[in-house]
Design a protein around this motif. Structure first.
Motif, mmCIF file in Angstrom:
data_model
loop_
_atom_site.group_PDB
_atom_site.id
_atom_site.type_symbol
_atom_site.label_atom_id
_atom_site.label_comp_id
_atom_site.label_asym_id
_atom_site.label_seq_id
_atom_site.Cartn_x
_atom_site.Cartn_y
_atom_site.Cartn_z
ATOM 1 N N PRO A 137 70.082 56.846 63.970
ATOM 2 C CA PRO A 137 69.000 56.314 63.416
ATOM 3 C C PRO A 137 68.741 56.864 61.924
ATOM 4 C CG PRO A 137 68.381 57.522 65.186
ATOM 5 C CD PRO A 137 69.851 57.764 65.328
ATOM 6 N N GLU A 138 68.944 57.924 61.626
ATOM 7 C CA GLU A 138 68.716 58.582 60.085
ATOM 8 C C GLU A 138 69.370 57.708 59.140
ATOM 9 O OE1 GLU A 138 72.006 60.751 61.447
ATOM 10 O OE2 GLU A 138 70.289 60.229 62.814
ATOM 11 N N ILE A 139 70.607 57.003 59.275
ATOM 12 C CA ILE A 139 71.166 56.397 58.358
ATOM 13 C C ILE A 139 70.304 55.570 57.394
ATOM 14 C CG2 ILE A 139 73.141 54.804 57.724
ATOM 15 C CD1 ILE A 139 74.590 56.330 60.000
ATOM 16 N N ASP A 140 70.336 55.540 55.928
ATOM 17 C CA ASP A 140 69.480 54.760 55.165
ATOM 18 C C ASP A 140 70.216 53.525 54.946
ATOM 19 O OD1 ASP A 140 67.641 54.103 53.315
ATOM 20 O OD2 ASP A 140 68.811 54.878 51.783
ATOM 21 N N GLY A 141 71.449 53.588 54.393
ATOM 22 C CA GLY A 141 72.269 52.357 54.299
ATOM 23 C C GLY A 141 73.232 51.648 55.404
ATOM 24 N N ALA A 142 72.307 50.629 56.088
ATOM 25 C CA ALA A 142 72.680 50.414 57.255
ATOM 26 C C ALA A 142 72.615 48.824 57.281
ATOM 27 C CB ALA A 142 72.382 50.849 58.538
ATOM 28 N N MET A 143 73.746 48.149 57.282
ATOM 29 C CA MET A 143 73.688 46.483 57.419
ATOM 30 C C MET A 143 73.964 46.237 58.863
ATOM 31 S SD MET A 143 75.850 44.974 54.460
ATOM 32 C CE MET A 143 75.603 43.286 55.205
ATOM 33 N N ILE A 144 72.822 45.806 59.600
ATOM 34 C CA ILE A 144 72.672 45.606 61.021
ATOM 35 C C ILE A 144 72.831 44.333 61.414
ATOM 36 C CG2 ILE A 144 71.148 46.158 63.078
ATOM 37 C CD1 ILE A 144 69.975 48.399 61.282
ATOM 38 N N GLY A 145 73.546 43.984 62.335
ATOM 39 C CA GLY A 145 73.350 42.477 62.764
ATOM 40 C C GLY A 145 74.652 42.298 63.533
ATOM 41 N N GLY A 146 74.484 41.470 64.512
ATOM 42 C CA GLY A 146 75.564 40.986 65.329
ATOM 43 C C GLY A 146 75.775 39.370 65.372
ATOM 44 N N VAL A 147 74.887 38.752 64.598
ATOM 45 C CA VAL A 147 74.811 37.009 64.615
ATOM 46 C C VAL A 147 76.301 36.766 63.925
ATOM 47 C CG1 VAL A 147 72.544 37.004 65.008
ATOM 48 C CG2 VAL A 147 73.305 37.031 62.580
ATOM 49 N N THR A 170 74.821 36.564 46.965
ATOM 50 C CA THR A 170 73.515 35.756 46.928
ATOM 51 C C THR A 170 72.742 35.811 48.297
ATOM 52 O OG1 THR A 170 74.696 33.742 47.858
ATOM 53 C CG2 THR A 170 74.689 33.910 45.431
ATOM 54 N N GLY A 171 71.443 35.488 47.823
ATOM 55 C CA GLY A 171 70.214 35.666 49.035
ATOM 56 C C GLY A 171 69.011 36.163 48.520
ATOM 57 N N GLU A 172 68.103 35.750 49.575
ATOM 58 C CA GLU A 172 66.653 35.898 49.023
ATOM 59 C C GLU A 172 66.329 37.625 48.864
ATOM 60 O OE1 GLU A 172 63.965 34.147 51.961
ATOM 61 O OE2 GLU A 172 65.071 32.277 51.913
ATOM 62 N N SER A 173 65.319 37.739 48.039
ATOM 63 C CA SER A 173 64.880 39.138 47.811
ATOM 64 C C SER A 173 64.517 39.804 49.215
ATOM 65 C CB SER A 173 63.696 39.234 46.851
ATOM 66 O OG SER A 173 63.811 38.611 45.596
ATOM 67 N N GLY A 174 65.104 41.029 49.419
ATOM 68 C CA GLY A 174 64.910 41.870 50.527
ATOM 69 C C GLY A 174 65.785 41.695 51.618
ATOM 70 N N THR A 175 66.916 40.849 51.192
ATOM 71 C CA THR A 175 67.913 40.504 52.622
ATOM 72 C C THR A 175 68.864 41.831 52.643
ATOM 73 O OG1 THR A 175 68.982 39.197 50.665
ATOM 74 C CG2 THR A 175 67.432 38.228 52.596
ATOM 75 N N GLY A 176 69.122 42.436 51.518
ATOM 76 C CA GLY A 176 70.056 43.513 51.500
ATOM 77 C C GLY A 176 71.287 43.463 50.758
ATOM 78 N N LYS A 177 71.070 42.602 49.540
ATOM 79 C CA LYS A 177 72.190 42.234 48.668
ATOM 80 C C LYS A 177 72.981 43.575 48.028
ATOM 81 C CE LYS A 177 70.056 39.595 46.255
ATOM 82 N NZ LYS A 177 68.511 39.403 46.913
ATOM 83 N N ALA A 281 78.004 41.038 41.141
ATOM 84 C CA ALA A 281 76.612 40.475 40.699
ATOM 85 C C ALA A 281 75.823 39.917 41.696
ATOM 86 C CB ALA A 281 76.955 39.334 39.628
ATOM 87 N N SER A 282 74.703 40.294 41.681
ATOM 88 C CA SER A 282 73.856 39.675 42.895
ATOM 89 C C SER A 282 72.550 38.752 42.066
ATOM 90 C CB SER A 282 73.384 40.879 43.809
ATOM 91 O OG SER A 282 72.294 41.525 43.135
ATOM 92 N N THR A 283 72.189 38.042 43.071
ATOM 93 C CA THR A 283 70.982 36.857 42.439
ATOM 94 C C THR A 283 70.207 36.495 43.915
ATOM 95 O OG1 THR A 283 70.167 35.340 41.014
ATOM 96 C CG2 THR A 283 72.598 35.181 41.984
ATOM 97 N N ASN A 359 61.596 39.331 54.178
ATOM 98 C CA ASN A 359 62.867 39.667 54.694
ATOM 99 C C ASN A 359 63.021 41.022 55.450
ATOM 100 O OD1 ASN A 359 64.773 37.200 54.631
ATOM 101 N ND2 ASN A 359 63.974 37.313 52.489
ATOM 102 N N ILE A 360 64.015 41.939 55.252
ATOM 103 C CA ILE A 360 64.301 43.276 55.774
ATOM 104 C C ILE A 360 63.210 44.072 55.328
ATOM 105 C CG2 ILE A 360 66.102 45.197 56.237
ATOM 106 C CD1 ILE A 360 66.627 42.691 57.614
#
Length: 482
Positions: A137-147, A170-177, A281-283, A359-360
């Motif tokens: 649980p201490e990991i900072d960089g975690a992309m969590i999800g199973g959908v 691409t994706g909204e702000s705060g999604t983890g790009k 690139a991200s946006t 978002n996240i």
């Protein structure tokens, strides 16, 4: 704790300045008085940042720098030199040094340079875990999800990471790009080379070109020395151009040339500079629509979109919410001294009802605030902050104030129920914990700016953080002189 290695044969002045500027417990400073000792310490235990003198008793700083890069090219190296117009230091920058400073040291510039280097080091080294990091649980960089949408992202990262092609996230702000970009970098053939991220929306247009491509001395007012840009400095590595949709149109042509030819000229220069960088690139913007409006070059859009990954907003993957909430409750609980192991079902039900426009990033803030009000090992609905965005009319403002008062009442009543002979002091500690954490959140970990905003001294803030057991994983001091 950040680890800083100073390689300098000065026995007193420079070590004393560095130790004073980066004091324990936030930082650990090691000193090596010659190149071989420094190299031995790096091999034994890699530091987060190296401060390296250009002139050492046993070898030149450039030779030491090359040996450091051979050990681990991801270690940021900041050169320290006595010459204010040192061609040697500039040459080192061209070969991957992070920055160079001149003696006598300007401590404000030193703090700023080391702070930026620590942030870059963290981005390169923090592992991005894909899936469910419940065991860590201490990991900072975690992309969590199973959908299914998240599983598709993991597969896309696996397909493209090793291909060395341009990727558009691409994706909204705060999604983890940025996490997607870092995962691509860490699974690529360039994983041992530098990774740099540049927010195109956060840097003024007049400075962004210089940040990316560098400039020659005299290129514009204030250009008193040659500057090596990120594309030259990061040759061999990976660059994330964050929020590229906000990049000025005038710069987009130069980015297109880098993509096509891996070459450019510094601002004010005529020499063609060759580089070897992978661009991600991200946006959060719709680049196709911006291209149709003439706000983004269509040829650059097509070049960036060779491989695209879309990160869905949190509201479209609410089935991941229980996993996310539990992970952040445990992770932030450790940071805030809260032994919260579970999230109650009715708490999750309330979280699922929210639209999560942030978002996240918004979920992380909500969990932190809930932990500060929490008692016991389970996160209950009463501990959650208000989740409805405040309305703009007066009646809604009154309702919001009422909700905030009710939220404060929950904290006070929880302290009474917990009992003890220092309830008043405990309530004040919880308020301090909430205020300090939110102040640090709003200043991105900048303790000096947070202290200024709160109207307290830097020393008082440090003492309060230590007393409350609040650990600041990344602290950047503001540079008032620049």
């Amino acid at each position: 704790m950040a680890r800083i290695l100073l390689i300098d044969d000065d026995p007193t002045v420079i070590p004393a300045q560095v130790r004073h500027t980066f004091a324990e417990p936030e930082c650990e400073v090691e000193i090596a008085e010659d190149g071989e000792t420094g190299i031995a310490r790096i091999r034994a235990r890699a530091p987060d940042v190296v401060l390296l003198d250009l002139r050492l008793p046993d070898q030149s700083g450039l030779e030491v720098h090359e040996k450091i890069r051979a050990i681990d090219a991801r270690i940021p190296v900041i050169f320290v030199t006595t010459a204010k117009t040192s061609d040697t230091a500039i040459e080192a920058m061209k070969h991957g040094a992070f920055d160079y400073l001149t003696k006598p040291l300007d401590l404000a510039r030193l703090r700023a340079a080391v702070g930026e280097a620590l942030d870059v080091a963290r981005r390169m080294r923090s592992p991005v875990v894909l899936g469910d990091p419940s065991d860590s649980p201490e990991i900072d960089g975690a992309m969590i999800g199973g959908v299914p949408a998240m599983l598709d992202i993991y597969k896309a990262i696996g397909r493209v990471a090793a291909q060395d092609v341009t990727v558009l996230v691409t994706g909204e702000s705060g999604t983890g790009k940025e996490l997607v970009a870092r995962a691509i970098y860490q699974h690529s053939a360039r994983a041992k080379a530098p990774f740099m991220a540049l927010n195109c929306a956060a840097i003024p247009e007049a400075l962004l070109e210089s940040e990316l491509f560098g400039h020659e001395r005299g290129a514009f007012t204030g250009a008193d020395r040659r500057r090596i840009g990120k594309f030259e400095q990061c040759s061999g590595g990976t660059i994330l151009l964050d929020e590229i949709g906000d990049m000025p149109v005038a710069l987009q042509a130069k980015i297109l040339r880098v993509l096509q030819e891996q070459s450019f000229e510094r601002v004010g220069g005529n020499d063609t500079i060759r580089t070897d960088v992978r661009i991600i690139a991200s946006t959060h913007r719709d680049l196709r629509a911006r291209a149709a409006e003439g706000k983004f070059r269509s040829d650059l859009y097509y070049r960036l979109g060779v491989f695209a990954i879309h990160v869905p907003p949190l509201r479209e993957r609410l089935d991941d919410l229980p996993m996310l909430a539990r992970h952040y409750a445990r992770r932030f609980g450790r940071e805030l001294g809260r032994d919260v192991r579970e999230v109650a079902p009715d708490t999750l039900a309330r979280l699922r009802q929210h639209a999560w426009p942030g978002n996240i990033r918004e979920l992380q803030s909500v969990i932190k605030q809930a932990l500060l009000a929490a008692r016991g090992s389970t996160l209950l609905p009463a501990f959650l902050p208000p989740l409805t965005p405040p309305e703009r009319d007066e009646s809604a403002s009154g309702a919001t104030a009422s909700r905030n008062g009710a939220d404060l009442e929950v904290l006070v009543r929880s302290a009474f129920e917990a009992g003890g002979d220092d309830v008043y002091g405990e309530i004040h500690r919880q308020v301090d914990r909430l205020v300090l954490t939110l102040a640090l959140d709003s200043t991105s970990g900048n303790q000096r700016e947070a202290a200024r905003m709160l109207g307290i001294s830097r020393q008082t803030m440090r003492a309060k953080l230590r007393a409350l057991g609040i650990h600041v994983g990344h602290s950047v001091e503001s540079d008032e002189g620049n």
